[in-house]
Design a protein around this motif. Structure first.
Motif, PDB file in Angstrom:
ATOM      1  N   THR A  11      19.979 -33.011 -41.790  1.00 35.09           N
ATOM      2  CA  THR A  11      19.177 -33.737 -41.108  1.00 35.09           C
ATOM      3  C   THR A  11      19.565 -33.881 -39.667  1.00 35.09           C
ATOM      4  O   THR A  11      18.876 -34.084 -38.793  1.00 35.09           O
ATOM      5  CB  THR A  11      18.690 -35.058 -41.684  1.00 35.09           C
ATOM      6  N   VAL A  12      20.632 -34.225 -39.580  1.00 38.24           N
ATOM      7  CA  VAL A  12      21.539 -34.736 -38.411  1.00 38.24           C
ATOM      8  C   VAL A  12      21.537 -33.326 -37.469  1.00 38.24           C
ATOM      9  O   VAL A  12      21.377 -33.285 -36.312  1.00 38.24           O
ATOM     10  CB  VAL A  12      22.954 -35.101 -38.455  1.00 38.24           C
ATOM     11  N   LEU A  13      21.796 -32.358 -38.264  1.00 34.20           N
ATOM     12  CA  LEU A  13      21.911 -30.737 -37.458  1.00 34.20           C
ATOM     13  C   LEU A  13      20.623 -30.313 -36.860  1.00 34.20           C
ATOM     14  O   LEU A  13      20.501 -30.091 -35.797  1.00 34.20           O
ATOM     15  CB  LEU A  13      22.375 -29.618 -38.340  1.00 34.20           C
ATOM     16  N   VAL A  14      19.254 -30.898 -37.641  1.00 34.89           N
ATOM     17  CA  VAL A  14      18.048 -30.658 -36.951  1.00 34.89           C
ATOM     18  C   VAL A  14      17.806 -31.426 -35.740  1.00 34.89           C
ATOM     19  O   VAL A  14      17.353 -30.841 -34.800  1.00 34.89           O
ATOM     20  CB  VAL A  14      17.058 -30.967 -38.183  1.00 34.89           C
ATOM     21  N   ALA A  15      18.301 -32.670 -36.011  1.00 33.43           N
ATOM     22  CA  ALA A  15      17.993 -33.513 -34.767  1.00 33.43           C
ATOM     23  C   ALA A  15      18.902 -33.317 -33.709  1.00 33.43           C
ATOM     24  O   ALA A  15      18.402 -33.237 -32.289  1.00 33.43           O
ATOM     25  CB  ALA A  15      18.299 -35.089 -35.143  1.00 33.43           C
ATOM     26  N   LEU A  16      19.955 -32.430 -33.972  1.00 32.40           N
ATOM     27  CA  LEU A  16      20.861 -32.083 -32.592  1.00 32.40           C
ATOM     28  C   LEU A  16      20.347 -31.018 -32.116  1.00 32.40           C
ATOM     29  O   LEU A  16      20.263 -30.911 -30.875  1.00 32.40           O
ATOM     30  CB  LEU A  16      22.447 -31.823 -33.356  1.00 32.40           C
ATOM     31  N   GLY A  17      19.731 -30.085 -32.922  1.00 31.53           N
ATOM     32  CA  GLY A  17      19.204 -28.866 -32.258  1.00 31.53           C
ATOM     33  C   GLY A  17      18.176 -29.200 -31.627  1.00 31.53           C
ATOM     34  O   GLY A  17      17.837 -28.825 -30.409  1.00 31.53           O
ATOM     35  N   ALA A  18      17.171 -30.020 -31.999  1.00 31.09           N
ATOM     36  CA  ALA A  18      16.026 -30.383 -31.148  1.00 31.09           C
ATOM     37  C   ALA A  18      16.244 -31.043 -29.791  1.00 31.09           C
ATOM     38  O   ALA A  18      15.726 -30.852 -28.916  1.00 31.09           O
ATOM     39  CB  ALA A  18      15.059 -31.405 -32.357  1.00 31.09           C
ATOM     40  N   ASN A  19      17.462 -32.046 -29.928  1.00 37.11           N
ATOM     41  CA  ASN A  19      17.720 -32.967 -28.605  1.00 37.11           C
ATOM     42  C   ASN A  19      18.436 -32.132 -27.686  1.00 37.11           C
ATOM     43  O   ASN A  19      18.389 -32.355 -26.409  1.00 37.11           O
ATOM     44  CB  ASN A  19      18.722 -33.890 -29.283  1.00 37.11           C
ATOM     45  N   LEU A  20      19.187 -30.744 -28.165  1.00 38.80           N
ATOM     46  CA  LEU A  20      20.081 -30.073 -27.012  1.00 38.80           C
ATOM     47  C   LEU A  20      18.903 -29.331 -26.438  1.00 38.80           C
ATOM     48  O   LEU A  20      19.073 -29.199 -25.104  1.00 38.80           O
ATOM     49  CB  LEU A  20      20.986 -29.036 -27.959  1.00 38.80           C
ATOM     50  N   LEU A  21      17.836 -28.808 -27.054  1.00 37.27           N
ATOM     51  CA  LEU A  21      16.907 -27.919 -26.501  1.00 37.27           C
ATOM     52  C   LEU A  21      15.994 -28.877 -25.456  1.00 37.27           C
ATOM     53  O   LEU A  21      15.993 -28.303 -24.307  1.00 37.27           O
ATOM     54  CB  LEU A  21      15.945 -27.279 -27.825  1.00 37.27           C
ATOM     55  N   ILE A  22      15.531 -29.825 -25.952  1.00 36.58           N
ATOM     56  CA  ILE A  22      14.492 -30.729 -24.915  1.00 36.58           C
ATOM     57  C   ILE A  22      15.253 -31.452 -23.973  1.00 36.58           C
ATOM     58  O   ILE A  22      14.467 -31.757 -22.855  1.00 36.58           O
ATOM     59  CB  ILE A  22      13.729 -31.562 -26.033  1.00 36.58           C
ATOM     60  N   ALA A  23      16.586 -31.628 -24.047  1.00 39.34           N
ATOM     61  CA  ALA A  23      17.540 -32.298 -23.150  1.00 39.34           C
ATOM     62  C   ALA A  23      17.541 -31.174 -21.824  1.00 39.34           C
ATOM     63  O   ALA A  23      17.289 -31.750 -20.609  1.00 39.34           O
ATOM     64  CB  ALA A  23      18.765 -32.534 -23.509  1.00 39.34           C
ATOM     65  N   ALA A  24      17.777 -29.958 -22.175  1.00 37.48           N
ATOM     66  CA  ALA A  24      17.707 -29.016 -20.994  1.00 37.48           C
ATOM     67  C   ALA A  24      16.286 -28.860 -20.372  1.00 37.48           C
ATOM     68  O   ALA A  24      16.217 -28.788 -19.162  1.00 37.48           O
ATOM     69  CB  ALA A  24      18.386 -27.778 -21.709  1.00 37.48           C
TER      70      ALA A  24
END
Length: 326
Positions: A11-24
């Motif tokens: 769950t944390v990895l899914v959230a991390l991937g989503a946040n890195l992508l949309i932060a950029a």
């Protein structure tokens, strides 16, 4: 790493991937459009990404076995890293959003809305990504005993994703109103609202982590159940005191001062002590550190329900060592 932790890690990895992508994406679109609300959301996503790295560290480090220096294990590492995550949300997300809003309000130049269509499109993608991550975390909560309050890492992910969804909606509304009215005050207000939202979430998460780090008792219902089990034991004359403290996600300390009925010899006292500890640990497996301070009631004294004997003598010499039942 147990099954529950593996699910939380995913769950944390899914959230991390989503946040890195949309932060950029948010940062690029925010610079292109010159949008304070979009830049605030970019900072929000960067803060969330950093926090999820903290949570991954918490999952790994909190499962280290007990050692001589930390005899109760490392379960409270989860709360420490959750506290750092709360600080990250406050500093990187909340404070930056306030600065963006204040700067926009103080600007006397005519703000351009060129590139806002791209920015709103990015927010739409971000909403879908954050919403998917939130649904994943909520789905895990449904199948997990103890609900949202049982795991600080999972609780933090849900708080971050829920806040992110609200933040995207606020930023989108501010940008849209700016485009329609030509007034940057709408977007500045959205940035300030995002900042307030992040500060509130950081405060709540930080307070919960602080309470656990200081040492918080189990919930009152569980404490009553443990006391009821002790009261039911035929050898116990009185439960003078019962103390509990959560040591981690699935580790709890239980310490009880109990008076035994008169007439038990030292061998019986030891057997009774072991059986009571085993009963507590069998009923609540998370109670992996059970301590009993046992005193013998004076001979011929009637049974009582009052306070602990003032002249009682400890009878359980082995209660100073952790007793673990599996």
């Amino acid at each position: 790493m147990n099954k529950k932790d593996r699910k939380t890690r995913l769950t944390v990895l899914v959230a991390l991937g989503a946040n890195l992508l949309i932060a950029a994406a948010k940062a690029g679109a925010g610079v292109l459009a010159g949008s304070p609300a979009l830049l605030s959301e970019a900072a929000h996503s960067v803060a969330d990404s950093m926090n999820e790295v903290f949570l991954l560290a918490a999952l790994r480090r909190s499962r280290r076995p007990a050692d001589q220096r930390h005899p109760f294990g490392y379960g409270k590492e989860r709360y420490f890293w959750s506290l750092l995550a709360a600080v990250g949300i406050f500093v990187m997300g909340g404070c930056f959003s306030f600065l963006q809003g204040i700067e926009a309000l103080g600007s006397h130049e005519q703000e351009s809305t060129g590139g806002y269509i791209v920015g709103l499109s990015v927010l739409g993608v971000a909403l879908a990504a954050e919403g998917g991550s939130l649904l994943r975390a909520l789905y895990q909560v449904r199948g997990q005993a103890g609900g949202i309050g049982s795991d600080p890492a999972l609780r933090t992910v849900i708080a971050e994703d829920g806040t992110a969804v609200l933040g995207v909606l606020l930023a989108g509304a501010g940008m849209a109103l700016h485009m329609v009215t030509g007034q940057v005050v709408w977007e500045a207000s959205a940035s300030l609202a995002i900042g307030l939202l992040l500060v509130y979430v950081a405060y709540r998460l930080g307070k919960e982590a602080r309470d656990q780090l200081i040492g918080e008792a189990v919930d009152p219902e569980l404490r009553r159940s443990i006391r009821a089990l002790l009261d039911e034991q035929p050898e116990i004359d009185n439960v003078a005191d019962l103390l509990t403290m959560r040591l981690g996600l699935d580790s709890t300390l239980v310490a009880a001062r109990i008076d035994l009925r008169p007439g038990l010899d030292s061998e019986e006292v030891e057997l009774v002590s072991e059986r009571i500890k085993a009963s507590v640990a069998k009923e609540w497996p998370e109670a992996d550190h059970v301590f009993l301070d046992i005193t013998d009631a004076p001979p011929d004294e009637p049974h009582h329900t009052g306070s602990h004997h003032t002249g009682s003598t400890p009878m359980d010499s082995h209660h100073t060592e952790p007793h673990v039942q599996t």
